[in-house]
Design a protein around this motif. Structure first.
Motif, PDB file in Angstrom:
ATOM      1  N   GLU A   1       0.830  -1.200   0.000  1.00  0.00           N
ATOM      2  CA  GLU A   1       0.000   0.000   0.000  1.00  0.00           C
ATOM      3  C   GLU A   1       0.872   1.261   0.000  1.00  0.00           C
ATOM      4  O   GLU A   1       0.601   2.213  -0.722  1.00  0.00           O
ATOM      5  N   GLN A   2       1.937   1.237   0.803  1.00  0.00           N
ATOM      6  CA  GLN A   2       2.818   2.393   0.867  1.00  0.00           C
ATOM      7  C   GLN A   2       3.585   2.581  -0.441  1.00  0.00           C
ATOM      8  O   GLN A   2       3.846   3.706  -0.846  1.00  0.00           O
ATOM      9  N   MET A   3       3.952   1.494  -1.095  1.00  0.00           N
ATOM     10  CA  MET A   3       4.647   1.630  -2.374  1.00  0.00           C
ATOM     11  C   MET A   3       3.719   2.239  -3.415  1.00  0.00           C
ATOM     12  O   MET A   3       4.143   3.043  -4.233  1.00  0.00           O
ATOM     13  N   GLN A   4       2.452   1.881  -3.373  1.00  0.00           N
ATOM     14  CA  GLN A   4       1.493   2.486  -4.286  1.00  0.00           C
ATOM     15  C   GLN A   4       1.386   3.984  -3.992  1.00  0.00           C
ATOM     16  O   GLN A   4       1.356   4.798  -4.916  1.00  0.00           O
ATOM     17  N   GLU A   5       1.346   4.344  -2.703  1.00  0.00           N
ATOM     18  CA  GLU A   5       1.310   5.755  -2.324  1.00  0.00           C
ATOM     19  C   GLU A   5       2.585   6.465  -2.760  1.00  0.00           C
ATOM     20  O   GLU A   5       2.550   7.624  -3.172  1.00  0.00           O
ATOM     21  N   ALA A   6       3.724   5.763  -2.661  1.00  0.00           N
ATOM     22  CA  ALA A   6       4.992   6.358  -3.089  1.00  0.00           C
ATOM     23  C   ALA A   6       4.976   6.634  -4.596  1.00  0.00           C
ATOM     24  O   ALA A   6       5.461   7.670  -5.047  1.00  0.00           O
ATOM     25  N   ASN A   7       4.395   5.709  -5.367  1.00  0.00           N
ATOM     26  CA  ASN A   7       4.275   5.935  -6.809  1.00  0.00           C
ATOM     27  C   ASN A   7       3.391   7.134  -7.099  1.00  0.00           C
ATOM     28  O   ASN A   7       3.684   7.932  -7.993  1.00  0.00           O
ATOM     29  N   GLU A   8       2.301   7.265  -6.350  1.00  0.00           N
ATOM     30  CA  GLU A   8       1.427   8.430  -6.505  1.00  0.00           C
ATOM     31  C   GLU A   8       2.185   9.709  -6.145  1.00  0.00           C
ATOM     32  O   GLU A   8       2.043  10.733  -6.811  1.00  0.00           O
ATOM     33  N   ALA A   9       3.003   9.637  -5.091  1.00  0.00           N
ATOM     34  CA  ALA A   9       3.802  10.803  -4.687  1.00  0.00           C
ATOM     35  C   ALA A   9       4.776  11.185  -5.789  1.00  0.00           C
ATOM     36  O   ALA A   9       4.971  12.367  -6.083  1.00  0.00           O
ATOM     37  N   LEU A  10       5.382  10.193  -6.413  1.00  0.00           N
ATOM     38  CA  LEU A  10       6.331  10.457  -7.490  1.00  0.00           C
ATOM     39  C   LEU A  10       5.622  11.123  -8.675  1.00  0.00           C
ATOM     40  O   LEU A  10       6.142  12.072  -9.258  1.00  0.00           O
ATOM     41  N   LYS A  11       4.426  10.677  -8.990  1.00  0.00           N
ATOM     42  CA  LYS A  11       3.647  11.311 -10.058  1.00  0.00           C
ATOM     43  C   LYS A  11       3.340  12.763  -9.699  1.00  0.00           C
ATOM     44  O   LYS A  11       3.428  13.647 -10.544  1.00  0.00           O
ATOM     45  N   HIS A  12       3.007  12.978  -8.426  1.00  0.00           N
ATOM     46  CA  HIS A  12       2.737  14.337  -7.961  1.00  0.00           C
ATOM     47  C   HIS A  12       3.982  15.213  -8.088  1.00  0.00           C
ATOM     48  O   HIS A  12       3.910  16.360  -8.521  1.00  0.00           O
ATOM     49  N   VAL A  13       5.133  14.663  -7.737  1.00  0.00           N
ATOM     50  CA  VAL A  13       6.396  15.398  -7.832  1.00  0.00           C
ATOM     51  C   VAL A  13       6.677  15.753  -9.287  1.00  0.00           C
ATOM     52  O   VAL A  13       7.099  16.871  -9.591  1.00  0.00           O
ATOM     53  N   GLU A  14       6.414  14.822 -10.200  1.00  0.00           N
ATOM     54  CA  GLU A  14       6.625  15.104 -11.621  1.00  0.00           C
ATOM     55  C   GLU A  14       5.728  16.265 -12.071  1.00  0.00           C
ATOM     56  O   GLU A  14       6.168  17.133 -12.821  1.00  0.00           O
ATOM     57  N   THR A  15       4.502  16.293 -11.599  1.00  0.00           N
ATOM     58  CA  THR A  15       3.592  17.393 -11.915  1.00  0.00           C
ATOM     59  C   THR A  15       4.134  18.702 -11.369  1.00  0.00           C
ATOM     60  O   THR A  15       4.101  19.743 -12.040  1.00  0.00           O
ATOM     61  N   MET A  16       4.641  18.654 -10.128  1.00  0.00           N
ATOM     62  CA  MET A  16       5.206  19.857  -9.509  1.00  0.00           C
ATOM     63  C   MET A  16       6.419  20.349 -10.299  1.00  0.00           C
ATOM     64  O   MET A  16       6.595  21.547 -10.488  1.00  0.00           O
ATOM     65  N   LEU A  17       7.254  19.432 -10.750  1.00  0.00           N
ATOM     66  CA  LEU A  17       8.435  19.825 -11.519  1.00  0.00           C
ATOM     67  C   LEU A  17       8.034  20.476 -12.838  1.00  0.00           C
ATOM     68  O   LEU A  17       8.656  21.456 -13.267  1.00  0.00           O
ATOM     69  N   ASP A  18       6.979  19.956 -13.461  1.00  0.00           N
ATOM     70  CA  ASP A  18       6.470  20.589 -14.682  1.00  0.00           C
ATOM     71  C   ASP A  18       5.999  22.009 -14.392  1.00  0.00           C
ATOM     72  O   ASP A  18       6.268  22.932 -15.155  1.00  0.00           O
ATOM     73  N   ARG A  19       5.318  22.191 -13.252  1.00  0.00           N
ATOM     74  CA  ARG A  19       4.840  23.526 -12.867  1.00  0.00           C
ATOM     75  C   ARG A  19       6.015  24.477 -12.642  1.00  0.00           C
ATOM     76  O   ARG A  19       6.000  25.619 -13.096  1.00  0.00           O
ATOM     77  N   ILE A  20       7.033  23.987 -11.973  1.00  0.00           N
ATOM     78  CA  ILE A  20       8.216  24.817 -11.703  1.00  0.00           C
ATOM     79  C   ILE A  20       8.891  25.209 -13.013  1.00  0.00           C
ATOM     80  O   ILE A  20       9.285  26.360 -13.204  1.00  0.00           O
ATOM     81  N   GLU A  21       9.008  24.255 -13.921  1.00  0.00           N
ATOM     82  CA  GLU A  21       9.622  24.544 -15.220  1.00  0.00           C
ATOM     83  C   GLU A  21       8.831  25.628 -15.955  1.00  0.00           C
ATOM     84  O   GLU A  21       9.412  26.548 -16.523  1.00  0.00           O
ATOM     85  N   GLN A  22       7.501  25.543 -15.901  1.00  0.00           N
ATOM     86  CA  GLN A  22       6.670  26.557 -16.546  1.00  0.00           C
ATOM     87  C   GLN A  22       6.863  27.919 -15.881  1.00  0.00           C
ATOM     88  O   GLN A  22       6.937  28.945 -16.560  1.00  0.00           O
ATOM     89  N   LEU A  23       6.950  27.945 -14.552  1.00  0.00           N
ATOM     90  CA  LEU A  23       7.190  29.207 -13.834  1.00  0.00           C
ATOM     91  C   LEU A  23       8.535  29.813 -14.211  1.00  0.00           C
ATOM     92  O   LEU A  23       8.656  31.017 -14.420  1.00  0.00           O
ATOM     93  N   GLN A  24       9.534  28.963 -14.308  1.00  0.00           N
ATOM     94  CA  GLN A  24      10.860  29.458 -14.668  1.00  0.00           C
ATOM     95  C   GLN A  24      10.875  30.004 -16.087  1.00  0.00           C
ATOM     96  O   GLN A  24      11.471  31.043 -16.352  1.00  0.00           O
ATOM     97  N   LEU A  25      10.203  29.326 -16.999  1.00  0.00           N
ATOM     98  CA  LEU A  25      10.132  29.819 -18.375  1.00  0.00           C
ATOM     99  C   LEU A  25       9.392  31.154 -18.427  1.00  0.00           C
ATOM    100  O   LEU A  25       9.798  32.073 -19.139  1.00  0.00           O
TER     101      LEU A  25
END
Length: 195
Positions: free
Chosen positions: A163-187
Motif C-alpha cells: 500500500e505504501q509503495m502504491q502511495e509512493a508511486n502516486e507521490a512520485l507522479k505528484h512530484v513530476e507534476t510539480m516539476l512541470d509547474r516549476i519549469e513553466q514558472l521558470q520559463l
C-alpha cells in the motif's frame, strides 16, 4: 559550552537526560518567544531556522526522557498544548508567512523553511505524516528543490508495504507534476525578464 561532569556511580544516561532537558528548555523558550514576538526582527529571522530544525529533528526521537514528554509550547489560543514537532514547525512557518504578507521586510519565507516542515513530517513517518509532507509541495509559494523531493521519496521508501509503495508511486507522479509547474514558472520568469 558548558561542561557536564559525570558523578561517580551515576550512569551516562543521567548526563544525556540532563542535556536533553536543557535543550528542550531552550527550544520551548525560543519557540514561545518567536511565536509571541510583536514583529519578527532580522535577529529573530536568523534564529527561527535553527529552532525549526531542532523541532524537525525531534519528530523522530523516541527517547523516554521526561523533558521530551513534558515539553509544552503555548498554543495560539493561549492554552498549554501547542502541538508536537511538525505542528510547532508549521506554526513557526505560518508566523513568517503572516508577517511577510503584512509587509514585514525582515520576514521572508524561503525553500529552507518549507524543507524544515517537510523534514519534520518525514521524520514523523507513517502514511498520514508523509501525505502531510506532500501537501506542503502544493503550496503555491513553495518552490521545491531536490532536497524537498528527495526527503519525501526517501521517507516513502522507508515505509514498507504494498500500500505504501502504491502511495509512493502516486507521490512520485505528484512530484513530476510539480516539476512541470516549476519549469513553466521558470520559463515565464525568463520570458518576462527578456521583455
Amino acid at each position: 559550552a558548558s561542561v557536564v561532569h559525570v558523578q561517580p556511580g551515576r550512569p551516562h544516561l543521567d548526563v544525556m537526560e540532563e542535556r536533553e532537558r536543557r535543550e528542550m528548555a531552550w527550544l520551548v523558550k525560543s519557540t514561545s518567544r518567536l511565536l509571541g514576538a510583536n514583529q519578527l526582527s532580522p535577529s529573530d529571522m536568523r534564529e527561527i531556522a535553527p529552532v525549526m530544525r531542532a523541532w524537525a529533528r525531534r519528530a523522530s526521537r523516541r527517547r523516554s526522557s521526561s523533558s521530551a514528554r513534558s515539553a509544552v509550547v503555548p498554543a495560539e489560543d493561549g492554552s498549554g498544548s501547542g502541538g508536537d514537532s511538525p505542528h510547532v514547525v508549521e506554526r513557526l512557518l505560518a508566523r513568517i508567512q503572516r508577517e511577510q504578507s503584512e509587509g514585514n521586510a525582515a520576514a521572508q519565507v524561503t525553500t529552507q523553511h518549507y524543507n524544515l516542515l517537510i523534514e519534520a513530517w518525514c521524520r514523523r513517518g507513517g502514511g498520514h505524516a508523509l501525505l502531510e509532507a506532500e501537501r506542503i509541495l502544493e503550496d503555491e509559494h513553495m518552490i521545491p528543490n531536490s532536497r524537498s523531493i528527495n526527503m519525501i521519496i526517501k521517507a516513502w521508501v522507508k515505509t514498507v508495504g504494498d500500500e505504501q509503495m502504491q502511495e509512493a508511486n502516486e507521490a512520485l507522479k505528484h512530484v513530476e507534476t510539480m516539476l512541470d509547474r516549476i519549469e513553466q514558472l521558470q520559463l515565464a520568469n525568463i520570458r518576462a525578464y527578456n521583455l
